[in-house]
Design an enzyme around this catalytic site. Structure first.
Site, PDB file in Angstrom:
ATOM      1  N   ASP A 185      51.914  47.367 -20.176  1.00  0.00           N
ATOM      2  CA  ASP A 185      51.299  46.056 -19.965  1.00  0.00           C
ATOM      3  C   ASP A 185      51.866  45.441 -18.688  1.00  0.00           C
ATOM      4  O   ASP A 185      53.057  45.099 -18.629  1.00  0.00           O
ATOM      5  CB  ASP A 185      51.578  45.152 -21.171  1.00  0.00           C
ATOM      6  N   THR A 189      33.398  38.498 -30.955  1.00  0.00           N
ATOM      7  CA  THR A 189      32.336  39.094 -30.124  1.00  0.00           C
ATOM      8  C   THR A 189      32.889  40.150 -29.168  1.00  0.00           C
ATOM      9  O   THR A 189      32.126  40.940 -28.606  1.00  0.00           O
ATOM     10  CB  THR A 189      31.648  38.011 -29.264  1.00  0.00           C
ATOM     11  N   ASP A 197      53.434  41.882 -19.052  1.00  0.00           N
ATOM     12  CA  ASP A 197      54.738  41.915 -19.727  1.00  0.00           C
ATOM     13  C   ASP A 197      55.807  42.485 -18.817  1.00  0.00           C
ATOM     14  O   ASP A 197      56.941  41.999 -18.786  1.00  0.00           O
ATOM     15  CB  ASP A 197      54.659  42.763 -21.010  1.00  0.00           C
ATOM     16  N   ARG A 223      39.729  37.310 -24.512  1.00  0.00           N
ATOM     17  CA  ARG A 223      38.723  38.087 -25.239  1.00  0.00           C
ATOM     18  C   ARG A 223      38.483  37.475 -26.612  1.00  0.00           C
ATOM     19  O   ARG A 223      39.424  37.331 -27.405  1.00  0.00           O
ATOM     20  CB  ARG A 223      39.206  39.537 -25.379  1.00  0.00           C
TER      21      ARG A 223
HETATM   22  N1  URA Z   1      46.229  45.823 -19.020  1.00  0.00           N
HETATM   23  C1  URA Z   1      47.495  46.251 -18.830  1.00  0.00           C
HETATM   24  O1  URA Z   1      48.382  45.460 -18.517  1.00  0.00           O
HETATM   25  N2  URA Z   1      47.763  47.561 -19.003  1.00  0.00           N
HETATM   26  C2  URA Z   1      46.816  48.464 -19.320  1.00  0.00           C
HETATM   27  O2  URA Z   1      47.139  49.649 -19.429  1.00  0.00           O
HETATM   28  C3  URA Z   1      45.501  47.997 -19.519  1.00  0.00           C
HETATM   29  C4  URA Z   1      45.233  46.681 -19.351  1.00  0.00           C
END
Ligand code: URA
Length: 210
Positions: free
Chosen positions: A201, A109, A204, A105
């Protein structure tokens, strides 16, 4: 597939998803569960793959038996978390070709920018399954599908573990022809773009990074 969004409510999927959401689940456990759930979701997303028949000899007699029709499959991982879903699909369909889409990202922008794209030959003749565990804002998913369409794909499905209503809407608006299969439609996105209640995430958690 006729529905734009399919939520797979099979008890095994829901049970495994609860284990994945639990923050106490280890990295190894999270990866294993993601592979297992993906297999179950892949079963649903391939439900309408075209069949033909072939003549075989069983030990008893000749038989006209169902077999998958010529259309081959391409599996496309949206980096990096999509990689955690590859093995689950490949265990079911080992002959699938595999592609990768990398997007980041742009901080100014806020638009997704491509940094990697590698797709199998002949996308236009394949069923394409794009995989990414988290359909959050839908911006990167929609951009990944744009790239696949530019490369010729015209029969695309999107497989994710969790979807936010915002992401489903974004995909429906940008790609109404792309059916989505998921294990859960969660409540909402928070102000940081995380799915709530979600599982944190996904990248992760599966790779043990922070
Ligand atoms: N990406 C992720 O890994 N977790 C989220 O909650 C949103 C996007």
């Amino acid at each position: 597939m006729s529905e734009h969004l399919t939520v797979v409510d099979h008890p095994l999927v829901q049970h495994k998803l609860t284990l994945m959401r639990d923050k106490g689940t280890s990295t190894a456990g999270f990866r294993r569960l993601l592979r297992e759930i993906t297999q179950l979701l892949a079963y649903e997303i391939t439900r309408e793959m075209p069949l033909t028949t072939t003549t075989i000899e069983t030990p008893m007699e000749d038989m006209e038996a169902p077999i998958l029709a010529g259309k081959k499959l391409a599996l496309v991982s949206i980096l990096r978390a999509g990689n955690g879903m590859l093995d689950g699909v490949l265990e079911l369909i080992p002959s699938a070709r595999v592609g990768f889409v990398g997007l980041y990202r742009d901080e100014e922008t806020l638009q997704p920018v491509q940094y990697y794209f590698k797709a199998p030959e002949g996308l236009k003749d394949r069923i394409v399954i794009a995989v990414d565990p988290m359909l959050a804002t839908g911006n990167s998913s929609a951009a990944a599908i744009d790239l696949l369409k530019e490369a010729g794909a015209n029969d695309i499905r999107f497989l994710c573990l969790l979807a936010a209503p915002e992401g489903v809407e974004r995909m429906k608006e940008a790609h109404p022809d792309v059916p989505i299969v998921t294990a859960s439609l969660d409540r909402e996105l928070n102000d940081k773009g995380y799915i709530m209640p979600g599982l944190g995430d996904a990248g992760d958690r599966m790779f043990g990074t922070k």
